[in-house]
Design an enzyme around this catalytic site. Structure first.
Site, PDB file in Angstrom:
ATOM      1  CG  HIS A  86      10.391 -31.145  18.008  1.00 26.83           C
ATOM      2  ND1 HIS A  86      10.724 -32.466  17.796  1.00 26.83           N
ATOM      3  CD2 HIS A  86       9.039 -31.095  17.995  1.00 26.83           C
ATOM      4  CE1 HIS A  86       9.610 -33.170  17.656  1.00 26.83           C
ATOM      5  NE2 HIS A  86       8.579 -32.360  17.776  1.00 26.83           N
TER       6      HIS A  86
HETATM    7  P1  TYD Z   1      10.698 -35.827  14.506  1.00 27.19           P
HETATM    8  O1  TYD Z   1       9.354 -35.180  14.568  1.00 27.19           O
HETATM    9  O2  TYD Z   1      11.893 -34.962  14.670  1.00 27.19           O
HETATM   10  O3  TYD Z   1      10.756 -37.040  15.555  1.00 27.19           O
HETATM   11  P2  TYD Z   1      10.852 -37.087  17.139  1.00 27.19           P
HETATM   12  O4  TYD Z   1      10.335 -35.819  17.674  1.00 27.19           O
HETATM   13  O5  TYD Z   1      10.030 -38.254  17.520  1.00 27.19           O
HETATM   14  O6  TYD Z   1      12.262 -37.330  17.534  1.00 27.19           O
HETATM   15  O7  TYD Z   1      10.784 -36.640  13.140  1.00 27.19           O
HETATM   16  C1  TYD Z   1      11.842 -37.529  12.884  1.00 27.19           C
HETATM   17  C2  TYD Z   1      12.045 -37.585  11.378  1.00 27.19           C
HETATM   18  O8  TYD Z   1      10.872 -38.102  10.744  1.00 27.19           O
HETATM   19  C3  TYD Z   1      12.338 -36.228  10.765  1.00 27.19           C
HETATM   20  O9  TYD Z   1      13.394 -36.405   9.814  1.00 27.19           O
HETATM   21  C4  TYD Z   1      11.089 -35.863  10.024  1.00 27.19           C
HETATM   22  C5  TYD Z   1      10.418 -37.199   9.759  1.00 27.19           C
HETATM   23  N1  TYD Z   1       8.947 -37.077   9.836  1.00 27.19           N
HETATM   24  C6  TYD Z   1       8.203 -37.004   8.682  1.00 27.19           C
HETATM   25  O10 TYD Z   1       8.747 -37.046   7.555  1.00 27.19           O
HETATM   26  N2  TYD Z   1       6.844 -36.904   8.763  1.00 27.19           N
HETATM   27  C7  TYD Z   1       6.208 -36.852   9.955  1.00 27.19           C
HETATM   28  O11 TYD Z   1       4.946 -36.766   9.996  1.00 27.19           O
HETATM   29  C8  TYD Z   1       6.997 -36.909  11.159  1.00 27.19           C
HETATM   30  C9  TYD Z   1       6.345 -36.853  12.509  1.00 27.19           C
HETATM   31  C10 TYD Z   1       8.358 -37.018  11.054  1.00 27.19           C
END
Ligand code: TYD
Length: 138
Positions: free
Chosen positions: A55
């Site tokens: 992302h």
């Molecule tokens: P995401 O940022 O998509 O993780 P990665 O990039 O490591 O794969 O986040 C994964 C999940 O965690 C998503 O459902 C949102 C949640 N999340 C939060 O609720 N708060 C946060 O600060 C972060 C970073 C993620």
């Protein structure tokens, strides 16, 4: 921020206070990272072969640190790609807004520590690569 490139993402050398009982690295917002830190989170227990990220953020600045172990960060601004290997807890990768990132090749037991300039906001994410491309080049 839209026009940021992978070349705006740099490795920052952090400090290290050493003594016979081990090391301490101190990160202070605006002192050795170029933003105020509003949120900290960390990734751990990542199964072998799994990738994270996939992302971009519109406004978020982040400092990514391999607090333990190692992993690769693939940065992509829609034109240029750069792979950065993080494997030392006293170095951080500063990721500016507007960069697509993927985290991969996690070593066993790796901990990915992230310092972020804003609280969590799903509206700040671009989660589809095609949308990212049109965001960058519209
Ligand atoms: P995401 O940022 O998509 O993780 P990665 O990039 O490591 O794969 O986040 C994964 C999940 O965690 C998503 O459902 C949102 C949640 N999340 C939060 O609720 N708060 C946060 O600060 C972060 C970073 C993620």
């Amino acid at each position: 921020m839209k026009k940021n490139t992978v070349y705006d993402c740099v490795i920052l050398s952090l400090n290290k206070v050493q003594n016979r009982a081990g090391n301490i690295t101190i990160v202070e917002g605006r002192e050795n990272v170029p933003f105020d830190v509003k949120r900290i989170y960390y990734l751990y227990d990542i199964p072998g072969g799994e990738d994270r990220g996939g992302h971009a953020h519109k406004a978020l600045h982040q400092l990514v640190i391999a607090a333990s172990g190692s992993f690769d960060v693939l940065l992509n601004d829609g034109m240029n790609k750069k792979v950065v290997t993080l494997n030392r807890p006293d170095y951080g990768l500063y990721i500016v807004p507007g960069i697509w990132r993927e985290l991969m090749e996690f070593s066993s037991g790796a901990i990915c520590l992230v310092l972020a300039s804003e609280v969590y906001d799903e509206e700040d994410y671009i989660r589809e690569y095609e949308l990212f491309k049109s965001y960058k080049f519209q």
